[in-house]
Design an enzyme around this catalytic site. Structure first.
Site, PDB file in Angstrom:
ATOM      1  N   THR A 138       0.862  -1.191   0.000  1.00  0.00           N
ATOM      2  CA  THR A 138       0.000   0.000   0.000  1.00  0.00           C
ATOM      3  C   THR A 138       0.889   1.228   0.000  1.00  0.00           C
ATOM      4  OG1 THR A 138      -1.901  -0.991   1.101  1.00  0.00           O
ATOM      5  CG2 THR A 138      -1.579   1.285   1.537  1.00  0.00           C
TER       6      THR A 138
ATOM      7  N   ASP B 193      -8.910  -2.149   4.694  1.00  0.00           N
ATOM      8  CA  ASP B 193      -9.007  -0.931   5.514  1.00  0.00           C
ATOM      9  C   ASP B 193      -8.745   0.352   4.734  1.00  0.00           C
ATOM     10  OD1 ASP B 193      -6.320  -1.914   5.208  1.00  0.00           O
ATOM     11  OD2 ASP B 193      -5.675  -0.451   6.710  1.00  0.00           O
TER      12      ASP B 193
HETATM   13  N1  ASP Z   1      -4.142  -2.615   4.042  1.00  0.00           N
HETATM   14  C1  ASP Z   1      -4.195  -3.017   2.654  1.00  0.00           C
HETATM   15  C2  ASP Z   1      -5.399  -3.876   2.444  1.00  0.00           C
HETATM   16  O1  ASP Z   1      -5.722  -4.657   3.307  1.00  0.00           O
HETATM   17  C3  ASP Z   1      -2.996  -3.724   2.198  1.00  0.00           C
HETATM   18  C4  ASP Z   1      -1.683  -3.124   2.649  1.00  0.00           C
HETATM   19  O2  ASP Z   1      -1.648  -2.173   3.362  1.00  0.00           O
HETATM   20  O3  ASP Z   1      -0.629  -3.614   2.288  1.00  0.00           O
HETATM   21  O4  ASP Z   1      -5.986  -3.805   1.396  1.00  0.00           O
END
Ligand code: ASP
Length: 293
Positions: A162, A193
């Site tokens: 992300t 999230d």
């Molecule tokens: N939090 C992100 C999700 O669950 C993925 C990430 O932060 O790497 O989609």
């Protein structure tokens, strides 16, 4: 008018693996911080800087967001993003957006151009189109799948990536923005999230927070808001952020978060192997790190 010394922190995801080399990401994150320092010096707002930083991260193709995104189990690229303006408590978000290069710009359009906070799927796509945002004409040519080498986990373990940015501007305003392609091998329609204000992104007058990790856990503890509300209740930013990551660990989740408070304090705890991150302190110092040792 009162002025504050600005500060900023960004992340390129907590899915970093020790066996992989992140030299390109380290160079790029420093470039983004330097570019955003110049924007803050010009008087850009926290919200503009948070969005511009995330656009640079999305467009680089180096992280699992925007151009670097990975497809879902159907082979489609469904992208999520959200942002929040601490000065006004306004928020915008898109989930499962297809066909556009910068989900964070679509999230901003939801906040500024609609009466809503979140649009998903086809509705998000139609708004992005109506706003004239940059479309992807050939997904196979556009996406770089930056997560290769970070996605070598057994199916179902929610490995991930992300990008996000939290900013304190010279007027003392806080803002946060986050963007992702989600976890690898996700089911069609899955949202984590990242597009959910309070879970993956938060900004108020006390703190700005952007999360990265196994989103299912971050949703269940309202990770971003929980951290900022801890600061509002009198905890230090660092203590509140660490308590959030500890709680996620207790539930069996992994990831990290970045945050800045209204005094310019920064935090970047994680319980995964590493987290790509870079920052500008209120003293004007730039730092970049992926692992803690
Ligand atoms: N939090 C992100 C999700 O669950 C993925 C990430 O932060 O790497 O989609």
């Amino acid at each position: 008018m009162m002025t504050t010394r600005p500060a900023l922190i960004l992340h390129g995801g907590a899915g970093a693996r020790r066996e992989r080399n992140y030299d390109a990401e380290v160079v790029h994150m420093r470039q983004v911080v330097e570019a955003m320092k110049a924007r803050l010096d010009e008087g850009a707002s926290a919200l503009d800087v948070a969005v511009e930083a995330v656009v640079m991260l999305e467009d680089s193709g180096l992280y699992v967001a925007g151009r670097g995104g990975s497809p879902n189990l159907d082979g489609d690229y469904e992208l999520d993003a959200s942002l929040m303006d601490g000065a006004t408590s306004r928020a915008g978000a898109v989930a499962a957006l297809q066909g556009f290069k910068n989900p964070v710009r679509a999230a901003r359009a939801v906040m500024e151009r609609t009466p809503h906070v979140m649009l998903v799927g086809e509705g998000a796509r139609r708004l992005a189109q109506a706003e004239g945002l940059d479309a992807i004409t050939d997904p196979e040519a556009w996406f770089t799948r930056a997560g290769k080498g970070e996605d070598n986990h057994p199916p179902g373990t929610l490995s991930h990536g992300t990008v996000g940015c939290c900013v304190l501007d010279p007027q003392g305003r806080l803002a946060a923005a986050t963007s992702t392609a989600g976890v690898f091998g996700k089911m069609p329609g899955r949202a984590g999230d990242t597009p959910i204000p309070a879970a993956g992104t938060w900004a108020d007058e006390h703190a700005a927070v952007s999360c990265t990790g196994q989103g299912e856990y971050f949703i269940r503890v309202a990770a971003a808001a929980r951290t900022a509300l801890g600061v509002a209740a009198g905890q230090s930013l660092q203590a509140a952020a660490q308590a959030t990551i500890d709680r996620i660990g207790q539930l069996g989740g992994d990831g990290g978060l970045i945050g800045v408070d209204r005094h310019g304090n920064l935090t970047h705890p994680y319980n995964s192997q590493g987290m790509k991150r870079a920052w500008l302190t209120s003293e004007g110092e730039i730092g970049v790190r992926v692992f803690n040792d």
